[in-house]
Design a protein around this motif. Structure first.
Motif, PDB file in Angstrom:
ATOM      1  N   MET A   1       0.852  -1.174   0.000  1.00 47.57           N
ATOM      2  CA  MET A   1       0.000   0.000   0.000  1.00 47.57           C
ATOM      3  C   MET A   1       0.900   1.240   0.000  1.00 47.57           C
ATOM      4  O   MET A   1       1.858   1.310   0.751  1.00 47.57           O
ATOM      5  N   LYS A   2       0.589   2.177  -0.870  1.00 47.02           N
ATOM      6  CA  LYS A   2       1.312   3.438  -0.953  1.00 47.02           C
ATOM      7  C   LYS A   2       0.403   4.577  -0.538  1.00 47.02           C
ATOM      8  O   LYS A   2      -0.812   4.534  -0.739  1.00 47.02           O
ATOM      9  N   THR A   3       1.007   5.600   0.027  1.00 48.56           N
ATOM     10  CA  THR A   3       0.304   6.848   0.275  1.00 48.56           C
ATOM     11  C   THR A   3       0.626   7.776  -0.882  1.00 48.56           C
ATOM     12  O   THR A   3       1.787   7.922  -1.265  1.00 48.56           O
ATOM     13  N   VAL A   4      -0.399   8.368  -1.457  1.00 52.72           N
ATOM     14  CA  VAL A   4      -0.231   9.287  -2.575  1.00 52.72           C
ATOM     15  C   VAL A   4      -0.807  10.639  -2.172  1.00 52.72           C
ATOM     16  O   VAL A   4      -1.950  10.728  -1.726  1.00 52.72           O
ATOM     17  N   VAL A   5       0.025  11.670  -2.322  1.00 56.18           N
ATOM     18  CA  VAL A   5      -0.391  13.043  -2.058  1.00 56.18           C
ATOM     19  C   VAL A   5      -0.450  13.752  -3.404  1.00 56.18           C
ATOM     20  O   VAL A   5       0.530  13.761  -4.148  1.00 56.18           O
ATOM     21  N   ILE A   6      -1.597  14.323  -3.725  1.00 57.14           N
ATOM     22  CA  ILE A   6      -1.788  15.063  -4.973  1.00 57.14           C
ATOM     23  C   ILE A   6      -2.044  16.522  -4.623  1.00 57.14           C
ATOM     24  O   ILE A   6      -2.892  16.825  -3.780  1.00 57.14           O
ATOM     25  N   GLN A   7      -1.299  17.406  -5.278  1.00 60.60           N
ATOM     26  CA  GLN A   7      -1.467  18.843  -5.063  1.00 60.60           C
ATOM     27  C   GLN A   7      -1.775  19.504  -6.405  1.00 60.60           C
ATOM     28  O   GLN A   7      -1.053  19.293  -7.378  1.00 60.60           O
ATOM     29  N   ILE A   8      -2.863  20.274  -6.427  1.00 63.14           N
ATOM     30  CA  ILE A   8      -3.255  20.993  -7.630  1.00 63.14           C
ATOM     31  C   ILE A   8      -3.402  22.469  -7.281  1.00 63.14           C
ATOM     32  O   ILE A   8      -3.617  22.825  -6.118  1.00 63.14           O
ATOM     33  N   GLY A   9      -3.271  23.308  -8.285  1.00 67.42           N
ATOM     34  CA  GLY A   9      -3.399  24.736  -8.028  1.00 67.42           C
ATOM     35  C   GLY A   9      -3.808  25.513  -9.256  1.00 67.42           C
ATOM     36  O   GLY A   9      -3.786  25.010 -10.374  1.00 67.42           O
ATOM     37  N   ASN A  10      -4.171  26.758  -9.003  1.00 63.15           N
ATOM     38  CA  ASN A  10      -4.573  27.685 -10.062  1.00 63.15           C
ATOM     39  C   ASN A  10      -4.032  29.071  -9.732  1.00 63.15           C
ATOM     40  O   ASN A  10      -4.733  30.069  -9.834  1.00 63.15           O
ATOM     41  N   SER A  11      -2.762  29.129  -9.321  1.00 63.07           N
ATOM     42  CA  SER A  11      -2.183  30.409  -8.899  1.00 63.07           C
ATOM     43  C   SER A  11      -2.010  31.374 -10.064  1.00 63.07           C
ATOM     44  O   SER A  11      -1.883  32.575  -9.851  1.00 63.07           O
ATOM     45  N   ASP A  12      -2.026  30.870 -11.295  1.00 63.73           N
ATOM     46  CA  ASP A  12      -1.896  31.753 -12.457  1.00 63.73           C
ATOM     47  C   ASP A  12      -3.257  32.219 -12.983  1.00 63.73           C
ATOM     48  O   ASP A  12      -3.329  32.917 -13.988  1.00 63.73           O
ATOM     49  N   ASP A  13      -4.331  31.837 -12.304  1.00 60.37           N
ATOM     50  CA  ASP A  13      -5.698  32.209 -12.704  1.00 60.37           C
ATOM     51  C   ASP A  13      -6.037  31.794 -14.126  1.00 60.37           C
ATOM     52  O   ASP A  13      -6.858  32.414 -14.781  1.00 60.37           O
ATOM     53  N   ARG A  14      -5.432  30.732 -14.598  1.00 59.29           N
ATOM     54  CA  ARG A  14      -5.725  30.231 -15.941  1.00 59.29           C
ATOM     55  C   ARG A  14      -7.158  29.697 -16.002  1.00 59.29           C
ATOM     56  O   ARG A  14      -7.817  29.795 -17.016  1.00 59.29           O
ATOM     57  N   LEU A  15      -7.615  29.121 -14.899  1.00 59.46           N
ATOM     58  CA  LEU A  15      -8.965  28.567 -14.849  1.00 59.46           C
ATOM     59  C   LEU A  15      -9.926  29.569 -14.218  1.00 59.46           C
ATOM     60  O   LEU A  15      -9.592  30.220 -13.220  1.00 59.46           O
ATOM     61  N   THR A  16     -11.125  29.672 -14.787  1.00 60.14           N
ATOM     62  CA  THR A  16     -12.162  30.462 -14.133  1.00 60.14           C
ATOM     63  C   THR A  16     -12.579  29.740 -12.847  1.00 60.14           C
ATOM     64  O   THR A  16     -12.228  28.565 -12.643  1.00 60.14           O
ATOM     65  N   GLN A  17     -13.369  30.384 -12.033  1.00 56.64           N
ATOM     66  CA  GLN A  17     -13.826  29.731 -10.805  1.00 56.64           C
ATOM     67  C   GLN A  17     -14.604  28.459 -11.119  1.00 56.64           C
ATOM     68  O   GLN A  17     -14.419  27.429 -10.488  1.00 56.64           O
ATOM     69  N   LEU A  55      -4.781  16.519  -1.637  1.00 58.23           N
ATOM     70  CA  LEU A  55      -5.549  15.326  -1.313  1.00 58.23           C
ATOM     71  C   LEU A  55      -4.574  14.204  -0.995  1.00 58.23           C
ATOM     72  O   LEU A  55      -3.551  14.061  -1.670  1.00 58.23           O
ATOM     73  N   VAL A  56      -4.891  13.432   0.031  1.00 62.19           N
ATOM     74  CA  VAL A  56      -4.035  12.327   0.463  1.00 62.19           C
ATOM     75  C   VAL A  56      -4.868  11.053   0.448  1.00 62.19           C
ATOM     76  O   VAL A  56      -5.936  10.992   1.067  1.00 62.19           O
ATOM     77  N   VAL A  57      -4.351  10.036  -0.278  1.00 65.14           N
ATOM     78  CA  VAL A  57      -5.072   8.778  -0.426  1.00 65.14           C
ATOM     79  C   VAL A  57      -4.141   7.592  -0.223  1.00 65.14           C
ATOM     80  O   VAL A  57      -2.922   7.723  -0.325  1.00 65.14           O
ATOM     81  N   SER A  58      -4.731   6.438   0.058  1.00 63.04           N
ATOM     82  CA  SER A  58      -3.997   5.169   0.101  1.00 63.04           C
ATOM     83  C   SER A  58      -4.339   4.393  -1.166  1.00 63.04           C
ATOM     84  O   SER A  58      -5.512   4.262  -1.522  1.00 63.04           O
ATOM     85  N   VAL A  59      -3.294   3.885  -1.832  1.00 59.12           N
ATOM     86  CA  VAL A  59      -3.474   3.213  -3.113  1.00 59.12           C
ATOM     87  C   VAL A  59      -2.718   1.891  -3.089  1.00 59.12           C
ATOM     88  O   VAL A  59      -1.574   1.833  -2.615  1.00 59.12           O
ATOM     89  N   GLU A  60      -3.351   0.835  -3.605  1.00 62.36           N
ATOM     90  CA  GLU A  60      -2.667  -0.447  -3.742  1.00 62.36           C
ATOM     91  C   GLU A  60      -1.429  -0.244  -4.619  1.00 62.36           C
ATOM     92  O   GLU A  60      -1.483   0.494  -5.618  1.00 62.36           O
ATOM     93  N   ASP A  61      -0.323  -0.901  -4.261  1.00 60.65           N
ATOM     94  CA  ASP A  61       0.934  -0.725  -4.991  1.00 60.65           C
ATOM     95  C   ASP A  61       0.754  -0.865  -6.499  1.00 60.65           C
ATOM     96  O   ASP A  61       1.284  -0.069  -7.270  1.00 60.65           O
ATOM     97  N   GLY A  62       0.011  -1.848  -6.934  1.00 55.18           N
ATOM     98  CA  GLY A  62      -0.153  -2.104  -8.354  1.00 55.18           C
ATOM     99  C   GLY A  62      -1.032  -1.106  -9.091  1.00 55.18           C
ATOM    100  O   GLY A  62      -1.104  -1.138 -10.319  1.00 55.18           O
ATOM    101  N   ASN A  63      -1.705  -0.226  -8.376  1.00 54.95           N
ATOM    102  CA  ASN A  63      -2.624   0.737  -8.990  1.00 54.95           C
ATOM    103  C   ASN A  63      -2.081   2.156  -9.051  1.00 54.95           C
ATOM    104  O   ASN A  63      -2.739   3.040  -9.607  1.00 54.95           O
ATOM    105  N   VAL A  64      -0.909   2.395  -8.482  1.00 58.40           N
ATOM    106  CA  VAL A  64      -0.389   3.762  -8.381  1.00 58.40           C
ATOM    107  C   VAL A  64      -0.185   4.386  -9.757  1.00 58.40           C
ATOM    108  O   VAL A  64      -0.647   5.505 -10.020  1.00 58.40           O
ATOM    109  N   GLN A  65       0.505   3.706 -10.662  1.00 58.45           N
ATOM    110  CA  GLN A  65       0.798   4.285 -11.975  1.00 58.45           C
ATOM    111  C   GLN A  65      -0.467   4.546 -12.780  1.00 58.45           C
ATOM    112  O   GLN A  65      -0.571   5.567 -13.471  1.00 58.45           O
ATOM    113  N   LYS A  66      -1.440   3.657 -12.670  1.00 57.17           N
ATOM    114  CA  LYS A  66      -2.717   3.861 -13.366  1.00 57.17           C
ATOM    115  C   LYS A  66      -3.410   5.110 -12.834  1.00 57.17           C
ATOM    116  O   LYS A  66      -3.914   5.929 -13.600  1.00 57.17           O
TER     117      LYS A  66
END
Length: 93
Positions: A1-17, A55-66
């Motif tokens: 089991m792996k812990t995966v942390v995903i971070q996303i952002g919109n600091s350049d305001d490229r996306l509308t709200q 976001l922080v999730v737990s992922v089965e080792d074999g599913n991380v790359q997918k």
């Protein structure tokens, strides 16, 4: 089991709200469906001049790359340059 942390952002305001909201929802759904458990999801304060989320999730080792490949597709769909991902093992101390 792996812990995966995903971070996303919109600091350049490229996306509308509305686009940011849709981007976050798609990332969140992807992580919910591709993980064993969602441990944390947090976003920047509503009064901040930018948007970001972690976001922080737990992922089965074999599913991380997918899972990371699916996140990359969403990133590309929303024309984002990058999404940060940290994959590792949790060490209990």
């Amino acid at each position: 089991m792996k812990t995966v942390v995903i971070q996303i952002g919109n600091s350049d305001d490229r996306l509308t709200q509305g686009e940011w909201s849709s981007f976050f929802v798609e990332i969140d759904r992807c992580l919910q469906s591709g993980s064993r458990a969602v441990h944390f999801r947090g976003t920047s304060e509503g009064t901040a001049p930018w948007q970001n989320a972690c976001l922080v999730v737990s992922v089965e080792d074999g599913n991380v790359q997918k899972l990371l490949a699916e996140v990359a597709i969403i990133r590309e769909t929303y024309l984002q340059d990058s999404v940060a991902a940290l994959v590792g093992n949790v060490e209990m101390i």
